[in-house]
Design a protein around this motif. Structure first.
Motif, short mmCIF file in Angstrom:
data_model
loop_
_atom_site.label_atom_id
_atom_site.label_comp_id
_atom_site.label_asym_id
_atom_site.label_seq_id
_atom_site.Cartn_x
_atom_site.Cartn_y
_atom_site.Cartn_z
N UNK A 27 -15.73 -28.90 -5.47
CA UNK A 27 -16.72 -28.00 -4.88
C UNK A 27 -17.80 -27.66 -5.90
N UNK A 28 -19.06 -27.59 -5.48
CA UNK A 28 -20.13 -27.21 -6.41
C UNK A 28 -19.88 -25.82 -6.98
N UNK A 29 -20.13 -25.67 -8.26
CA UNK A 29 -19.96 -24.37 -8.91
C UNK A 29 -21.10 -24.14 -9.90
N UNK A 30 -21.46 -22.88 -10.10
CA UNK A 30 -22.46 -22.57 -11.13
C UNK A 30 -21.83 -22.66 -12.52
N UNK A 31 -22.65 -22.67 -13.54
CA UNK A 31 -22.18 -22.66 -14.93
C UNK A 31 -23.26 -22.00 -15.78
N UNK A 32 -23.04 -20.75 -16.18
CA UNK A 32 -24.02 -19.99 -16.95
C UNK A 32 -23.82 -20.19 -18.45
N UNK A 33 -24.92 -20.48 -19.16
CA UNK A 33 -24.87 -20.67 -20.61
C UNK A 33 -26.09 -20.01 -21.25
N UNK A 34 -25.96 -19.63 -22.53
CA UNK A 34 -27.10 -19.16 -23.32
C UNK A 34 -27.76 -20.40 -23.89
N UNK A 35 -29.03 -20.62 -23.56
CA UNK A 35 -29.76 -21.80 -24.04
C UNK A 35 -30.57 -21.52 -25.29
N UNK A 36 -31.01 -20.26 -25.46
CA UNK A 36 -31.89 -19.95 -26.58
C UNK A 36 -31.90 -18.45 -26.82
N UNK A 37 -32.10 -18.06 -28.08
CA UNK A 37 -32.28 -16.65 -28.43
C UNK A 37 -33.51 -16.56 -29.32
N UNK A 42 -40.25 -6.78 -34.85
CA UNK A 42 -41.33 -5.80 -34.81
C UNK A 42 -41.03 -4.69 -33.80
N UNK A 43 -40.25 -4.98 -32.76
CA UNK A 43 -40.04 -3.99 -31.70
C UNK A 43 -38.81 -3.12 -31.95
N UNK A 44 -37.64 -3.44 -32.29
CA UNK A 44 -36.90 -4.71 -32.34
C UNK A 44 -36.29 -5.07 -30.98
N UNK A 45 -36.27 -6.37 -30.71
CA UNK A 45 -35.77 -6.86 -29.44
C UNK A 45 -35.31 -8.30 -29.58
N UNK A 46 -34.51 -8.72 -28.63
CA UNK A 46 -34.11 -10.12 -28.52
C UNK A 46 -34.50 -10.60 -27.13
N UNK A 47 -34.85 -11.86 -27.03
CA UNK A 47 -35.01 -12.51 -25.74
C UNK A 47 -33.89 -13.53 -25.64
N UNK A 48 -33.08 -13.41 -24.60
CA UNK A 48 -31.94 -14.30 -24.39
C UNK A 48 -32.26 -15.16 -23.17
N UNK A 49 -32.27 -16.48 -23.37
CA UNK A 49 -32.54 -17.40 -22.27
C UNK A 49 -31.20 -17.87 -21.71
N UNK A 50 -30.92 -17.52 -20.45
CA UNK A 50 -29.69 -17.90 -19.77
C UNK A 50 -30.05 -18.94 -18.72
N UNK A 51 -29.26 -20.01 -18.68
CA UNK A 51 -29.52 -21.09 -17.72
C UNK A 51 -28.27 -21.39 -16.91
N UNK A 52 -28.47 -21.71 -15.64
CA UNK A 52 -27.38 -22.17 -14.78
C UNK A 52 -27.38 -23.70 -14.86
N UNK A 53 -26.45 -24.26 -15.62
CA UNK A 53 -26.36 -25.72 -15.76
C UNK A 53 -25.38 -26.31 -14.75
N UNK A 54 -24.91 -25.47 -13.82
CA UNK A 54 -23.97 -25.92 -12.81
C UNK A 54 -24.66 -26.53 -11.60
#
Length: 144
Positions: A27-37, A42-54
């Protein structure tokens, strides 16, 4: 004879249905992964790129940023972030503000802590999305 025909027809329909239905392992299923940070002290902050590779749409869930060393535990608190529903192949860039504690600060684009800090970023922390690979939900990150 009529009964025999009815039994044969029922058996044929049941076989056809069972032969063409999906089994759970295929059965098709999603798959979430962190692709980039991407960090921005300066702010301080992070940008987290999450992708569904499923291969299926994921449900909305949450992720967490966990300090992994003693300095990070002193300077930054655990952070939870929301992950929206994602279609297969779709990515989202999530902004996570970091609450710097007293005595920890950014200067010239760098966190003023010798050696920086180590974090683990985990997507689908509550494990609410049934994924094709549950073992690839964490990502190690060094914040300088």
């Amino acid at each position: 004879m009529k009964n025999l025909f009815s039994i044969a027809l029922f058996a044929l329909v049941a076989f056809t249905f069972s032969a063409f239905r999906s089994t759970p392992e295929f059965a098709p299923q999603p798959d979430l992964v962190v692709k980039e940070v991407i960090d921005n002290c300066q702010v301080p902050e992070l940008f987290i790129v999450v992708k569904n590779v499923g291969t299926a749409i994921s449900g909305a869930t949450t992720g967490n940023l966990f300090p992994q060393d003693s300095q990070a535990k002193i300077c930054l608190k655990d952070r939870t972030f929301k992950i929206p529903r994602l279609k297969p192949g779709e990515s989202v860039r999530i902004r996570v503000l970091l609450a710097l504690e007293k005595g920890c600060f950014c200067q010239g684009g760098n966190t003023v802590i010798a050696g920086g800090m180590d974090y683990k970023i985990v997507v689908d922390t509550p494990n609410t999305v049934a994924e094709s690979d549950e073992g690839n939900n964490s990502f190690a990150y060094h914040y300088d």
